[in-house]
Write a protein that holds these residues in place. Structure first.
Motif, short mmCIF file in Angstrom:
data_model
loop_
_atom_site.label_atom_id
_atom_site.label_comp_id
_atom_site.label_asym_id
_atom_site.label_seq_id
_atom_site.Cartn_x
_atom_site.Cartn_y
_atom_site.Cartn_z
N LEU A 81 13.51 2.91 -5.08
CA LEU A 81 13.53 3.78 -3.88
C LEU A 81 13.29 5.24 -4.25
CD1 LEU A 81 16.64 2.14 -2.23
CD2 LEU A 81 14.27 1.87 -1.52
N PRO A 82 12.56 5.99 -3.38
CA PRO A 82 12.31 7.40 -3.70
C PRO A 82 13.59 8.21 -3.58
CG PRO A 82 11.51 6.87 -1.51
CD PRO A 82 11.99 5.58 -2.10
N ILE A 83 13.74 9.20 -4.46
CA ILE A 83 14.95 10.03 -4.41
C ILE A 83 14.59 11.51 -4.26
CG2 ILE A 83 15.26 10.25 -6.95
CD1 ILE A 83 18.12 9.60 -4.45
N VAL A 111 4.61 15.14 -7.19
CA VAL A 111 5.22 14.01 -7.91
C VAL A 111 6.45 13.51 -7.16
CG1 VAL A 111 6.33 13.31 -10.10
CG2 VAL A 111 4.39 14.89 -10.13
N THR A 112 6.55 12.20 -7.00
CA THR A 112 7.76 11.62 -6.40
C THR A 112 8.51 10.84 -7.48
OG1 THR A 112 6.72 11.49 -4.23
CG2 THR A 112 8.67 10.14 -4.55
N ARG A 113 9.79 11.05 -7.49
CA ARG A 113 10.66 10.35 -8.46
C ARG A 113 11.39 9.23 -7.71
NH1 ARG A 113 16.10 12.42 -9.82
NH2 ARG A 113 16.87 11.01 -11.41
N GLY A 128 0.82 -1.22 0.00
CA GLY A 128 0.00 0.00 0.00
C GLY A 128 0.85 1.26 0.00
N ALA A 129 2.18 1.10 0.20
CA ALA A 129 3.08 2.27 0.17
C ALA A 129 3.22 2.75 -1.29
CB ALA A 129 4.45 1.89 0.73
N TYR A 130 3.51 4.02 -1.45
CA TYR A 130 3.70 4.55 -2.81
C TYR A 130 4.89 3.87 -3.48
CZ TYR A 130 0.45 8.05 -1.19
OH TYR A 130 -0.67 8.66 -0.68
N SER A 131 5.86 3.50 -2.68
CA SER A 131 7.03 2.83 -3.25
C SER A 131 6.66 1.49 -3.86
CB SER A 131 8.10 2.62 -2.17
OG SER A 131 8.50 3.86 -1.65
N GLU A 132 5.66 0.84 -3.30
CA GLU A 132 5.20 -0.43 -3.88
C GLU A 132 4.60 -0.16 -5.27
OE1 GLU A 132 2.29 -4.15 -2.63
OE2 GLU A 132 1.55 -2.10 -2.59
N ASP A 159 7.57 5.02 9.65
CA ASP A 159 8.47 4.65 8.55
C ASP A 159 7.89 4.80 7.15
OD1 ASP A 159 10.56 4.19 10.15
OD2 ASP A 159 10.46 2.01 10.08
N ASP A 160 6.60 4.57 6.98
CA ASP A 160 6.01 4.73 5.66
C ASP A 160 4.52 4.97 5.79
OD1 ASP A 160 5.80 1.75 6.24
OD2 ASP A 160 4.58 1.92 4.46
N THR A 161 3.92 5.43 4.71
CA THR A 161 2.52 5.85 4.76
C THR A 161 1.59 4.66 5.04
OG1 THR A 161 2.41 5.59 2.37
CG2 THR A 161 2.87 7.80 3.20
N ALA A 162 1.82 3.54 4.35
CA ALA A 162 0.95 2.39 4.57
C ALA A 162 1.15 1.82 5.97
CB ALA A 162 1.23 1.33 3.50
N SER A 179 2.17 9.55 9.74
CA SER A 179 2.55 9.20 8.37
C SER A 179 4.07 9.29 8.21
CB SER A 179 1.88 10.12 7.35
OG SER A 179 1.97 9.52 6.06
N HIS A 180 4.51 9.00 7.00
CA HIS A 180 5.92 9.18 6.63
C HIS A 180 6.24 10.68 6.69
CE1 HIS A 180 9.37 9.46 3.92
NE2 HIS A 180 9.55 8.18 4.13
N PRO A 181 7.45 11.05 7.17
CA PRO A 181 7.76 12.49 7.29
C PRO A 181 7.57 13.27 5.98
CG PRO A 181 9.57 11.11 8.14
CD PRO A 181 8.53 10.17 7.63
N ALA A 193 5.06 16.37 5.47
CA ALA A 193 5.55 17.65 4.94
C ALA A 193 4.72 18.09 3.74
CB ALA A 193 7.02 17.53 4.55
N GLN A 194 4.32 17.13 2.92
CA GLN A 194 3.54 17.45 1.71
C GLN A 194 2.12 17.91 2.04
OE1 GLN A 194 3.97 13.80 -0.49
NE2 GLN A 194 6.19 13.98 -0.43
N CYS A 195 1.65 17.64 3.27
CA CYS A 195 0.28 18.00 3.68
C CYS A 195 0.30 19.04 4.80
CB CYS A 195 -0.46 16.75 4.16
SG CYS A 195 -0.48 15.42 2.96
#
Ligand SMILES: O=C(O)C(=O)C[C@]1(C(=O)O)C=C[C@@H](O)C=C1
Length: 431
Positions: A190-192, A310-312, A151-155, A265-268, A242-244, A248-250
């Motif tokens: 991994l997010p950068i 957007v996350t890269r 459920g994490a964005y990284s997934e 550690d992560d949003t999910a 949530s994840h830091p 920060a984004q909200c």
């Protein structure tokens, strides 16, 4: 969070792990994973084959000497690289190794709470190091490590990068790097950087510390949702976890809500956390997919402060890909410079002179050399900051302009490393 491995393994394991929590596997074995690199395994049935278990853990680089036995038969490790590996990988491997020895009855299963169907589809365990050594084809069932839980964005990024892959959750970024290095998985995603929150510095540092290659990038439009337990109203929330980066984004929208914020550690993982502890006064910022997986209500969709969020992510592998010239490519490098006026200007000129566009520049402190004393220019005054420069430029290493620019840079940069030359992601998918 409760993870049901029954379908994958024939063994019912219930597991919980998140920032503040532990893993608790109930009947027939109890597995507790604590923070601070501590892994504790407790068996309720001492006759379980510990030899096999030890074999599994050895496969994850757990040294025998690191393990101790106490009267109530836990094996405990307080340090060592095992914690770096994915908790889920260990659990699923463990499940398979033990399944022949454990008779799982329907009545036992009936005692345990029902799980979402999504939670039953955990990664299938690898059987041996030999299996791992056969290089899988692109697009086939690659095992791809990501940080977080389902459920994490990284997934999602892992699935975008490698459709049909087996996404393997890892508790920390470093665990994902190590999982690739140890052949536990084939790739890591991994997010950068994020368009609102900026760079994910930890991953810049890990890119240098580990010897993996960037083989691609993917971009995801991140639409955060505020999630709560079923029936809870937004006004009843006192706290949001949530994840830091997500917090920060909200930031502005959460300030309007007047809630306290806590990082996990992560949003999910945040979504799991409120479910596991039945926290009615706590919301989680996570994806709509996390809401579905963990059975939470979406109290507000698109709660990020800016809709363009957007996350890269970077795709990492043990081997580099062969750079090409027939499609847009990016190259990522890291280098150091000597002290002196205009040195960074000269470094950047190596690209400007060849009309190579720079996409990103990041500087990070050099951890191993934080202090430098410069005698002639500064009369022996210590300089406390020395930097590594990370640059992404728009050219493939197959392009002679890029080769010449790096040759030029090497003339005055004491250290230059190419982190990867890879196709530019020109597509966007929404979470
Ligand atoms: O926590 C998650 O879901 C992640 O995938 C991590 C992460 C990040 O590190 O930036 C990824 C995308 C979002 O920007 C928020 C969090």
């Amino acid at each position: 969070m409760a993870v049901n491995l029954r379908r994958a393994s024939g063994l019912r394991l219930e597991a919980t792990y998140f920032a503040l929590g532990q893993v608790a596997v109930r009947n027939p074995a109890t597995l507790r994973m604590r923070r601070h690199r501590k892994l504790k395994l407790v068996f309720e049935k001492p006759e379980l084959n510990k030899v096999k278990l030890r074999k599994v853990l050895a496969a994850y680089n757990v040294e025998e000497a690191a393990w101790t036995k106490t009267p109530d038969s836990p094996y405990e490790s307080s340090s060592g690289p095992e914690w770096q590996n994915s908790c889920a990988v260990i659990m699923s491997q463990l499940a398979t190794q033990l399944k022949e020895e454990i008779m799982t009855t329907d009545s036992l299963n009936a005692q345990l709470p029902a799980m979402s169907a999504d939670l039953m589809t955990l990664p299938k365990p690898l059987t041996s190091v030999m299996d791992l050594s056969t290089a899988p084809r692109h697009g086939s069932l690659l095992r791809v490590a990501y940080q977080g839980v389902p459920g994490a964005y990284s997934e999602m990024a892992a699935s975008k990068a490698y459709p049909n892959c087996e996404a393997v959750p890892c508790d920390q970024f470093e665990a994902a790097f190590q999982a690739v290095e140890l052949w536990v998985v084939d790739r890591a995603v991994l997010p950068i950087e994020n368009s609102l929150g900026g760079s994910i510095h930890r991953n810049y540092d890990l890119l240098l510390r580990h010897r993996l290659h960037i083989v691609g990038e993917v971009q995801i439009v991140v639409n955060h949702c505020l999630l709560g337990l079923p029936g809870v109203k937004k006004e009843e929330l006192r706290r949001v976890v949530s994840h830091p980066q997500a917090l920060a984004q909200c930031e502005q929208n959460l300030s309007k809500l007047g809630v306290t914020r806590e990082a996990v550690d992560d949003t999910a993982g945040a979504a799991q956390f409120i479910v596991a502890y039945d926290l009615k006064d706590t919301g989680a910022i996570a994806s709509s997919r996390a809401a579905e997986i963990y059975g939470l209500d979406i109290l507000e969709a698109n709660i990020q402060d800016d809709s363009d969020n957007v996350t890269r992510f970077l795709m990492l592998a043990r081997e580099p890909i062969i750079p090409r010239n027939d499609r847009p490519f990016k190259t990522s490098i890291v280098f150091t410079l000597e002290e002196g006026p205009g040195v960074l200007f000269k470094a950047l000129a190596a690209f400007a002179l060849r009309k190579i566009n720079l996409r990103k520049i990041e500087s990070r402190p050099q951890r191993k050399r934080p202090l430098r004393i410069i005698d002639d220019s500064n009369n022996g005054v210590p300089q406390y900051f020395d930097y590594l420069f990370y640059i992404d430029f728009e050219a493939s290493m197959a392009d002679p302009r890029a080769q010449n620019a790096l040759g030029h840079l090497q003339e005055f940069a004491p250290f230059v490393r190419v982190l990867g030359s890879y196709p530019t992601d020109i597509t966007l998918i929404c979470s």
